[in-house]
Design an enzyme around this catalytic site. Structure first.
Site, mmCIF file in Angstrom:
data_model
loop_
_atom_site.group_PDB
_atom_site.id
_atom_site.type_symbol
_atom_site.label_atom_id
_atom_site.label_comp_id
_atom_site.label_asym_id
_atom_site.label_seq_id
_atom_site.Cartn_x
_atom_site.Cartn_y
_atom_site.Cartn_z
ATOM 1 N N LYS A 14 0.829 -1.216 0.000
ATOM 2 C CA LYS A 14 0.000 0.000 0.000
ATOM 3 C C LYS A 14 0.861 1.264 0.000
ATOM 4 C CE LYS A 14 -2.312 -1.091 3.805
ATOM 5 N NZ LYS A 14 -1.738 -2.397 4.179
ATOM 6 N N ARG A 89 -9.796 0.578 8.930
ATOM 7 C CA ARG A 89 -9.418 -0.799 9.240
ATOM 8 C C ARG A 89 -10.525 -1.539 9.979
ATOM 9 N NH1 ARG A 89 -3.544 0.178 9.160
ATOM 10 N NH2 ARG A 89 -2.362 -1.713 9.450
ATOM 11 N N ARG A 128 11.381 -5.974 4.713
ATOM 12 C CA ARG A 128 11.240 -4.550 5.039
ATOM 13 C C ARG A 128 11.788 -4.271 6.442
ATOM 14 N NH1 ARG A 128 5.293 -1.943 4.799
ATOM 15 N NH2 ARG A 128 5.084 -2.800 6.870
ATOM 16 N N ARG A 134 11.345 -0.667 11.667
ATOM 17 C CA ARG A 134 10.045 -0.845 12.326
ATOM 18 C C ARG A 134 10.063 -2.104 13.174
ATOM 19 N NH1 ARG A 134 4.885 0.044 8.462
ATOM 20 N NH2 ARG A 134 3.973 -1.197 10.149
ATOM 21 N N ARG A 146 -0.592 -9.437 13.094
ATOM 22 C CA ARG A 146 -1.156 -8.356 12.263
ATOM 23 C C ARG A 146 -1.984 -8.943 11.123
ATOM 24 N NH1 ARG A 146 4.250 -5.737 10.967
ATOM 25 N NH2 ARG A 146 3.185 -4.274 9.606
HETATM 26 P P1 AMP Z 1 0.548 0.241 9.166
HETATM 27 O O1 AMP Z 1 1.699 1.181 8.978
HETATM 28 O O2 AMP Z 1 -0.651 0.636 8.381
HETATM 29 O O3 AMP Z 1 0.955 -1.194 8.951
HETATM 30 O O4 AMP Z 1 0.114 0.350 10.700
HETATM 31 C C1 AMP Z 1 0.993 0.002 11.762
HETATM 32 C C2 AMP Z 1 0.204 -0.165 13.057
HETATM 33 O O5 AMP Z 1 -0.461 1.071 13.396
HETATM 34 C C3 AMP Z 1 -0.930 -1.189 12.998
HETATM 35 O O6 AMP Z 1 -0.459 -2.509 13.247
HETATM 36 C C4 AMP Z 1 -1.865 -0.682 14.095
HETATM 37 O O7 AMP Z 1 -1.365 -1.011 15.374
HETATM 38 C C5 AMP Z 1 -1.755 0.830 13.938
HETATM 39 N N1 AMP Z 1 -2.763 1.362 12.987
HETATM 40 C C6 AMP Z 1 -2.513 1.954 11.774
HETATM 41 N N2 AMP Z 1 -3.645 2.331 11.170
HETATM 42 C C7 AMP Z 1 -4.654 1.969 12.009
HETATM 43 C C8 AMP Z 1 -6.071 2.061 11.948
HETATM 44 N N3 AMP Z 1 -6.702 2.605 10.878
HETATM 45 N N4 AMP Z 1 -6.788 1.565 12.987
HETATM 46 C C9 AMP Z 1 -6.184 1.024 14.065
HETATM 47 N N5 AMP Z 1 -4.859 0.886 14.176
HETATM 48 C C10 AMP Z 1 -4.088 1.352 13.171
#
Ligand code: AMP
Length: 189
Positions: A14, A89, A128, A134, A146
């Site tokens: 994404k 989400r 990554r 991260r 996740r």
């Molecule tokens: P991402 O960078 O999108 O993979 O997000 C990393 C982490 O941030 C996720 O595993 C969640 O813990 C949190 N997170 C990101 N976006 C959301 C969302 N829309 N709702 C809830 N938690 C989120």
């Protein structure tokens, strides 16, 4: 306005594809993961609270991310459109987003959902994790959680957009260029 929900499991590509789409279609990128990481870097109360969930691969509570996104949409009134990356989400987030955009009279145009096999996701995330720094990309059990959270809590968001005839599934396997091409075709069609 062109408002796109770029959807898919962790590691689907994404962020990579959003960067290219922004440039081509001149959109504003709203990634809740990026916003949360930047809050954490600045050691804000919100960032430190979110870290507890992020470290385990759990979702941050809906009210927190909904409030964050609302603030960002309101602070960019001149945007030609948005790419929502990693948001919504949950169905509650999707409903809240529809309500925010209804006030602006610029609804979601489409959801583009990248489809990638689970083994490939784990491979990409571990790769990554080697240079992204991260923490949640470096631990296999957090990665698996996740993906599980995505399957249980996030995947149903597809039905929300499907019911509005806005859902488009995109094959997310192959080269970055091939996937970008498929996304552009879906947007332009
Ligand atoms: P991402 O960078 O999108 O993979 O997000 C990393 C982490 O941030 C996720 O595993 C969640 O813990 C949190 N997170 C990101 N976006 C959301 C969302 N829309 N709702 C809830 N938690 C989120």
């Amino acid at each position: 306005m062109l408002n796109i929900v770029l959807f898919g499991p962790p590691g689907a590509g994404k962020g990579t594809q959003a960067a290219r789409l922004l440039e081509k279609y001149k959109l504003v990128h709203l990634s809740t993961g990026d916003i949360l990481r930047s809050e954490l870097k600045s050691q804000t109360k919100l960032g430190l609270e979110a870290k507890k969930y992020m470290d385990k691969g759990e979702l941050v509570p809906d009210q927190v991310v909904i409030g964050m996104i609302e603030g960002k949409i309101d602070s960019t009134p001149s945007a030609k459109g948005f790419i929502f990356d990693g948001f919504p989400r949950t169905k509650a987030q999707a409903k809240a987003l529809d309500e925010m955009l209804a006030k602006k009279k610029s609804p979601i145009t489409m959801m583009l959902a990248l489809e990638v096999e689970k083994d490939e996701l784990i491979k990409r995330l571990l790769l990554r994790g080697k240079d992204s720094g991260r923490a949640d990309d470096q631990d296999r059990s957090v990665i698996e959680n996740r993906i599980k959270v995505y399957d249980n809590e996030t995947s149903p968001v597809k039905d929300f957009y499907d019911a509005q005839k806005k859902y488009k599934g995109i094959n997310g396997m192959g080269s970055i260029d091939e996937i970008f091409d498929r996304l552009c075709k879906a947007i332009d069609s």
